[in-house]
Design an enzyme around this catalytic site. Structure first.
Site, PDB file in Angstrom:
ATOM      1  N   ASP A  44       0.859  -1.180   0.000  1.00 60.01           N
ATOM      2  CA  ASP A  44       0.000   0.000   0.000  1.00 60.01           C
ATOM      3  C   ASP A  44       0.902   1.240   0.000  1.00 60.01           C
ATOM      4  OD1 ASP A  44       0.968   0.218   2.532  1.00 60.01           O
ATOM      5  OD2 ASP A  44      -0.925  -0.137   3.542  1.00 60.01           O
ATOM      6  N   ASP A  64      -8.301  -6.901   0.689  1.00 57.67           N
ATOM      7  CA  ASP A  64      -7.322  -7.170   1.743  1.00 57.67           C
ATOM      8  C   ASP A  64      -7.949  -6.758   3.051  1.00 57.67           C
ATOM      9  OD1 ASP A  64      -6.840  -4.111   1.337  1.00 57.67           O
ATOM     10  OD2 ASP A  64      -5.801  -4.605   3.199  1.00 57.67           O
ATOM     11  N   CYS A  68      -8.606 -27.356  11.425  1.00 52.92           N
ATOM     12  CA  CYS A  68      -9.860 -28.089  11.236  1.00 52.92           C
ATOM     13  C   CYS A  68      -9.654 -29.578  11.005  1.00 52.92           C
ATOM     14  CB  CYS A  68     -10.639 -27.483  10.070  1.00 52.92           C
ATOM     15  SG  CYS A  68     -11.186 -25.791  10.434  1.00 52.92           S
ATOM     16  N   HIS A  81      -6.760 -20.636   9.993  1.00 59.21           N
ATOM     17  CA  HIS A  81      -8.100 -21.030   9.547  1.00 59.21           C
ATOM     18  C   HIS A  81      -8.838 -19.866   8.889  1.00 59.21           C
ATOM     19  CE1 HIS A  81     -12.142 -22.441   9.277  1.00 59.21           C
ATOM     20  NE2 HIS A  81     -12.523 -21.367   9.947  1.00 59.21           N
ATOM     21  N   CYS A 127     -13.755 -27.276   6.245  1.00 60.06           N
ATOM     22  CA  CYS A 127     -12.439 -26.669   5.983  1.00 60.06           C
ATOM     23  C   CYS A 127     -11.322 -27.714   5.999  1.00 60.06           C
ATOM     24  CB  CYS A 127     -12.157 -25.575   7.019  1.00 60.06           C
ATOM     25  SG  CYS A 127     -10.607 -24.690   6.713  1.00 60.06           S
ATOM     26  N   CYS A 165      -7.979 -26.847   6.572  1.00 59.66           N
ATOM     27  CA  CYS A 165      -6.749 -26.327   7.180  1.00 59.66           C
ATOM     28  C   CYS A 165      -6.329 -27.191   8.374  1.00 59.66           C
ATOM     29  CB  CYS A 165      -6.932 -24.870   7.617  1.00 59.66           C
ATOM     30  SG  CYS A 165      -7.793 -24.682   9.184  1.00 59.66           S
TER      31      CYS A 165
END
Lengths: 402, 402
Positions: free
Chosen positions: A90, A295, A338, A364, A333, A335
Site C-alpha cells: 500500500d 485485503d 480443522c 483457519h 475446511c 486447514c
C-alpha cells in the site's frame, strides 16, 4: 506482464486472472495482510499451504521499521519475507492517517511522527513511490489522502482532488524510476554501508517487475467519485485501480450503494481492488458489485481474539460450550486447525494462552476467506453467482452468536 | 510392544530402536516438551516436519487444565493434541515440586495448590497413575519425590526411598488398570456428562498401549543411586527407566560423574531417559555416558527469547550485528527459518515483536536438537562417536558470545 483477463461474468460479478511478475492471481481473490512484512503468526509455508497467491505489506510500517533501505539491501521485500509469489504494497497513506501521532497534510505531502520511535518523517507522493520501488512489490499504490467515511462533501472533494494531484506526481516518479534513475541520492536516515554479501546497490524494482495503481477517493459521494474516476483515467494508462476510503466508518448500505453506482463506470478491463475489506459477508456483497480484490487484517486479528469464520457463521472458540466439543472448528475446511484437532483442544489453547491457538485460528480464517473467494470464482464461472450467494447467506448470516 | 533394541554401541554410547504403540523412536532421541498439550508455538505438522518422533506432555499442567477427564472424553491425549506418534507423560512430580505454591509431602503423596486457580489438589502415586492412564500416552512415568541437586545425603536418601515406595504403588495401580479396572468412580471435580459425539466412557489406555517407567532418584550421591537402582530392578520388570533429579542445580561435572558411575550398572536392555536435559553440549556429554532419551523446554523457551542453537554455537538474533545479515540462521539446517529467510528478517521479527519470530526460532531449535541426535546415531553406528564429539565440540563450544 500486469495483464488482467476477465474469464467469466455473472451480472456485475467477475472471475478473472491477473498476471503478475511473481505469478498468477485468480480473482476474486483475498490477500492476507503482512503488516510488518509478516502475516501475523503465519509463515511463508503456511501462506502457500492455505493457497494465498497475493500478499499485502504495509509501506508505512516497513518504512519506520526496519526501513526500506535495509529491506533493499537484504534483496527486496520478496526475499526479505521469503515469499516468492506476488506482493502488493500500500502507499502508506492509510496508516499515516490512522496510526501516526501528530500529522500535518499539505500539498507537498504528509508530515507525521513515527509510532515506533516518535521521529518526525515526511511522506510525499515521490517518497512513497521511491520507498515502494525499493521494496519491489509487484504492485505499488499511489499515495492517497484518506478521510473518514462520513466526511462532508467539501472535505471529501478536497481529499479526492489532492489524491489526483498526488497520483500524477507518483506516476511521474514511478516513470523516472522505471526509466532507470538511481535512488542513490535519496537514502534516508536508515542508510548504512552495505554488509559483505548484501547487494552493494539496492536491487529495487524494474519496469518489468512493478506497476503502480491509482486509488480512487471521494468518500460516500458518488458524483465526486465519478468525477475523480474520469480524471484518474485521463491521467494515465493503468493496469488496475483501487477503491479507497470505503469501509472506514460509513454505514454498510452506503458502501454498497457507492460500489453499485460506480461499477458500470469502471473500465471492465482493469482489476478493481476494494481496500481494507475482509469480512465474509462484505466480500460476497462486493463481488456481487464487481470487485475483484480484497485485503483486510480481520482474519488474523479476529483469529488472535478466538473468533473464527465458519460455514455456519462466526463463532468464538473461548465460549465454554466448546470445552468438550470433539467437532472440528469448521467441518468443511481443510486447514490444519480443522483437520488435526477439535474445538475442545482449540479452546484449551486459548484458555491456556498458548501461542499455537493464535496461529491455528489465524491460519483457519485466512484459509476460510481464500476458500470463499475460490467458491465465488466457481459460482461465477457456472453463471450461478446469485443463487450461490443466496445459499451462502442463508447458512452464514442468521447464525445466532456462538 | 515397548521393545528396545540396541543396534550399535561405541563405548558407553548406544544407538537403538524403541518400539512403541504409536511408532518407532530411534535413539539417541530428543523429545520436545508439550507442557500444556502443545509444544509452544509449534503445530503437529511442524513437529512432524522437524522429525519429532516422541513428544512429552506434562501431567501436572494437563491435570490442572483442562483436566484429564476432559482430555479422555475428547479421545485421549493423542487425539486431543492431534499427534499420532508416540507420547510420554511425566508423573507430575517435578512440576509439583517446582511450580505449585504451598505443598506438603507425606507418605501418602503430595498436597499442593494449583498455580492456575489456587485450588487444593492431592497427587498420590495412585492418582498420578490414573491421570496418566486417562491421558493414554505410550509411556507413563511413576510419581517421584524430587529434591534439589545439592540436597544432602539424608534428604536425598529420604526422597529416593519414598520414590521407591511410590514406584511400587504406581506399578500396582498400573497393573490393576491394565487388568481392566474401571476408573468410573475416580472422577474428579472436572467430571461432567459427556457431550453427544464424545466417548461416553473415557477411552483411556490399555495394557497394549501404555507402559510405566520408574524414575531413579538419589541426588548427586552415587552410592544412594546404586542402591536405589538395585531395589528398583527388584520391584518389577521394566521396559525403560528414567534418571530424575539431575540437571536440577548441581554442577555439570557432578552430573557427568553420576552418569558415568551409574552407566555400567544400568541394564543394557533398557532405554535410559535423562529427564530435563536439553542443551546441545549436555546431550553430547550424556550420550557419551550411555543415555538414550532426553527432554527439555530449552529449545522452545530460548527460541522465544531470540536465542538459537547453530553449528557454530548459540547466537542471539536480537543482536544488532544481524540487522542486515543476509545469511541463514544456520547454513547447515533445513528448517523453514533457515531455508526461507535471512538473519536480518528474523531479527526484524523479534524487534517488531512479531509472533512468527517466536515460532521460527522455536522450530529451528527443536530441529537442531533432533538433527543433533540423528548425527550422534550415525556417529555411533560408524563406531566413531569419540572423534565426532571432539569435532562437534571444537566447532560448537569455543564460539564467542554472538
Amino acid at each position: 506482464m500486469f495483464e488482467f483477463i476477465v474469464e467469466a461474468t455473472c451480472g456485475p460479478a467477475r472471475s478473472g486472472r491477473l498476471e503478475l511478475p511473481h505469478g498468477t492471481v485468480e480473482t476474486p481473490a483475498f490477500m492476507p495482510v503482512g503488516t510488518q512484512g509478516t502475516v501475523r503468526a503465519l509463515s511463508p509455508n503456511d501462506l502457500r499451504g492455505v493457497g494465498a497467491t497475493l500478499v499485502l505489506a504495509n509501506t508505512y510500517h516497513l518504512h519506520v521499521r526496519p526501513g526500506e533501505q535495509v529491506i533493499a539491501r537484504l534483496g527486496g521485500l520478496h526475499r526479505f519475507m521469503g515469499w516468492d509469489r506476488p506482493l502488493l504494497t500500500d502507499s502508506g497513506g492509510f496508516q499515516v492517517f490512522s496510526l501516526a501521532g501528530t500529522r500535518r497534510v499539505d500539498e507537498a505531502g504528509v508530515e507525521f511522527q513515527s509510532h515506533v520511535d516518535g521521529s518526525r518523517r515526511t511522506l510525499t507522493p515521490e517518497r512513497a513511490t521511491e520507498i515502494q520501488w525499493l521494496l519491489g512489490a509487484d504492485i505499488a499504490m499511489a499515495l492517497d489522502h484518506v478521510v473518514p467515511g462520513e466526511a462532508d462533501r467539501a472535505t471529501a472533494r478536497d481529499a479526492a482532488e489532492r489524491t489526483l494531484r498526488w497520483l500524477d506526481r507518483c506516476a511521474q516518479r514511478h516513470r523516472t524510476l522505471a526509466a532507470g534513475e538511481s535512488l542513490a541520492g535519496s537514502n534516508g536516515p536508515d542508510d548504512a554501508p552495505a554488509l559483505p554479501g548484501a547487494a552493494t546497490s539496492p536491487p529495487a524494482a524494474s519496469p518489468a517487475l512493478q506497476t503502480l495503481w491509482p486509488i480512487l477517493q471521494g468518500g460516500a459521494h458518488v458524483e465526486l467519485r465519478t468525477e475523480a474516476l474520469g480524471r484518474m483515467l485521463e491521467l494515465g494508462t493503468w493496469t488496475g485501480l483501487a477503491l479507497g476510503g470505503l469501509a472506514v466508518g460509513e454505514p454498510k448500505p452506503v458502501m454498497h450503494e457507492v460500489l453499485a453506482a460506480l461499477e458500470p463506470r469502471l473500465p471492465p478491463a482493469l482489476p478493481r481492488y476494494l481496500m481494507g475489506v475482509g469480512f465474509p459477508e462484505d466480500l460476497v456483497a462486493a463481488v456481487e458489485r464487481g470487485v475483484d480484490l480484497f485485503d483486510c487484517v480481520a482474519p488474523t486479528r479476529h483469529g488472535r481474539n478466538g473468533s473464527a469464520f465458519t460455514a455456519d457463521g462466526p463463532l468464538n472458540i473461548r465460549n465454554a460450550d466448546y470445552r468438550e466439543d470433539p467437532q472440528p472448528l469448521d467441518a468443511s475446511c481443510d486447514c490444519e486447525a480443522c483437520t488435526a484437532v477439535s474445538r475442545g483442544y482449540l479452546r484449551h489453547l486459548f484458555v491456556a494462552k498458548e501461542l499455537l491457538g493464535l496461529r491455528l485460528l489465524s491460519l483457519h480464517n485466512v484459509r476460510y476467506l481464500i476458500r470463499l473467494a475460490a467458491e465465488m470464482r466457481t459460482a461465477i464461472r457456472r453463471h450461478a453467482f446469485g443463487s450461490w450467494a443466496d445459499d451462502w447467506r442463508r447458512r452464514y448470516l442468521p447464525a445466532r452468536p456462538r
